[in-house]
Design an enzyme around this catalytic site. Structure first.
Site, PDB file in Angstrom:
ATOM      1  N   GLY A 314       1.020  -1.025  -0.155  1.00  0.00           N
ATOM      2  CA  GLY A 314      -0.217   0.118  -0.188  1.00  0.00           C
ATOM      3  C   GLY A 314       1.272   1.149   0.233  1.00  0.00           C
ATOM      4  O   GLY A 314       1.644   1.499  -0.687  1.00  0.00           O
ATOM      5  N   GLU A 315       0.174   2.417  -0.075  1.00  0.00           N
ATOM      6  CA  GLU A 315       1.417   3.770   0.412  1.00  0.00           C
ATOM      7  C   GLU A 315       1.322   4.294  -0.642  1.00  0.00           C
ATOM      8  O   GLU A 315       2.092   5.068  -0.417  1.00  0.00           O
ATOM      9  CB  GLU A 315       1.938   3.315   1.000  1.00  0.00           C
ATOM     10  N   ALA A 316       1.021   3.749  -1.704  1.00  0.00           N
ATOM     11  CA  ALA A 316       0.973   4.478  -3.151  1.00  0.00           C
ATOM     12  C   ALA A 316       2.962   3.843  -3.849  1.00  0.00           C
ATOM     13  O   ALA A 316       2.920   4.244  -4.359  1.00  0.00           O
ATOM     14  CB  ALA A 316       1.185   5.831  -2.990  1.00  0.00           C
TER      15      ALA A 316
END
Length: 353
Positions: A314-316
């Site tokens: 996740g987290e970009a």
């Protein structure tokens, strides 16, 4: 285009579901003339036609949405939306909800993976906490959000997009958020919890089975509203997912191309697509997550990932990796010489491999 409420892109607070639905139906289109000019230039560059593969298509995509035949990535914005989930109390994650706040602090102090990837990509990084990280309700017992809180989260996402960005990359942080993501997929694409539940941040086999059962509970509870994508987003989603949908909507209104990230980020925009099938024309999918269901979701949305690295952070993080790739596409398009400029005969151009 028919709408059920008036909407203006200057409106940064959605006050009703009708206004949000109207915004989802009022979408500007790409600049096709810019795309034609980019293709014409590409055909004259010192290379065999099509030899740069998807880099050529990415230059067209960026130029059409930026409205220029010389696209640029001077202002790249990565924004992480953080939220917590009441469904965590059902045991759907091996991590406690406190980790969401702790990771937000890690982002702010520069210690997370996305901090390094954003720095490497030359992107600005921002974090938006939704509802001060107050958790949603347990989506398997009641609606995850009230209408007011849902619209507030969508509006926060909308406001988070800089109007002058060249590229916007939404990311997420929220312990337990693969459960609402999988719930949205099951509700809007069909199937049971077992079709969409994955390991998230490290569930064992028993944990995955529990997660699937929780999703099935949610589907049964909310069955009366499953035909309404926005009600599905409100009842089975989460604050950060709603904000991601709002941000992707804002980027479309501002003519900003978007890189989508992993499973949660992609699931967050699924209700938007169910309202308007062309809703994601301004987006590209940065990568295919290792989380169960993402490949199936991407195929359902006709999104072809740019990377397949087994990421599930996740987290970009996937978008952070792809930004330099996009810079390469732009560098080639803007910087290469044409055959005429380089005095190279097109007939003698080297063959493709």
């Amino acid at each position: 285009m028919p709408t059920d409420a008036a909407f203006s892109v200057s409106e940064l607070q959605f006050t009703s579901m009708a206004a949000l639905r109207a915004a989802c139906l009022s979408l500007p289109e790409r600049d096709l003339a810019c795309g034609d000019r980019i293709r014409q230039r590409d055909a004259a560059l010192t290379k065999p036609p099509g030899s740069l593969g998807r880099l050529e298509e990415l230059a067209v995509w960026l130029g059409e949405w930026q409205g220029t035949d010389r696209p640029a990535l001077d202002k790249v914005q990565i924004t992480i939306f953080a939220g917590n989930h009441g469904v965590v109390q059902r045991g759907v994650s091996p991590w406690p909800s406190d980790v969401t706040r702790q990771m937000v602090a890690n982002f702010e102090h520069g210690g997370a993976a996305i901090n390094q990837l954003a720095r490497n990509a030359g992107a600005k990084l921002n974090v938006v906490c939704l509802q001060n990280l107050k958790p949603t309700e347990d989506l398997s017992q009641t609606a995850a959000m009230t209408e007011k809180d849902f619209l507030s989260a969508v509006s926060a996402g909308y406001r988070a997009v800089p109007k002058d960005a060249d590229l916007f990359c939404p990311g997420e942080m929220g312990i337990g958020n693969t459960t609402p993501a999988a719930s949205l997929c099951a509700a809007l694409l069909g199937g049971r919890g077992s079709d969409w539940a994955g390991r998230g941040t490290g569930l064992d086999n028993d944990g995955v089975r529990l997660k699937a059962a929780v999703i099935d509970d949610a589907l049964a509870l909310h069955s009366p509203i499953l035909s309404d994508p926005l009600e599905v987003a409100r009842s089975l989603g989460g604050y950060e997912l709603a904000a991601i949908m709002g941000s992707v909507l804002a980027a479309r209104h501002y003519g900003i191309p978007v890189l989508l990230d992993g499973f949660v980020c992609t699931a967050a925009v699924l209700p938007f697509v169910k309202i308007t099938p062309e809703a994601l024309d301004h987006t590209r999918l940065s990568h295919c997550s290792a989380e169960a269901g993402h490949r199936r979701l991407a195929a359902a949305l006709a999104l072809k990932p740019l990377l397949d690295f087994g990421l599930r952070l996740g987290e970009a993080s996937g978008s952070g990796l792809v930004v330099p790739l996009l810079r390469g596409a732009i560098a080639c398009h803007n910087g290469m010489a044409t055959f005429a400029e380089a005095a190279v005969s097109q007939q003698s151009a080297p063959p493709t491999e």
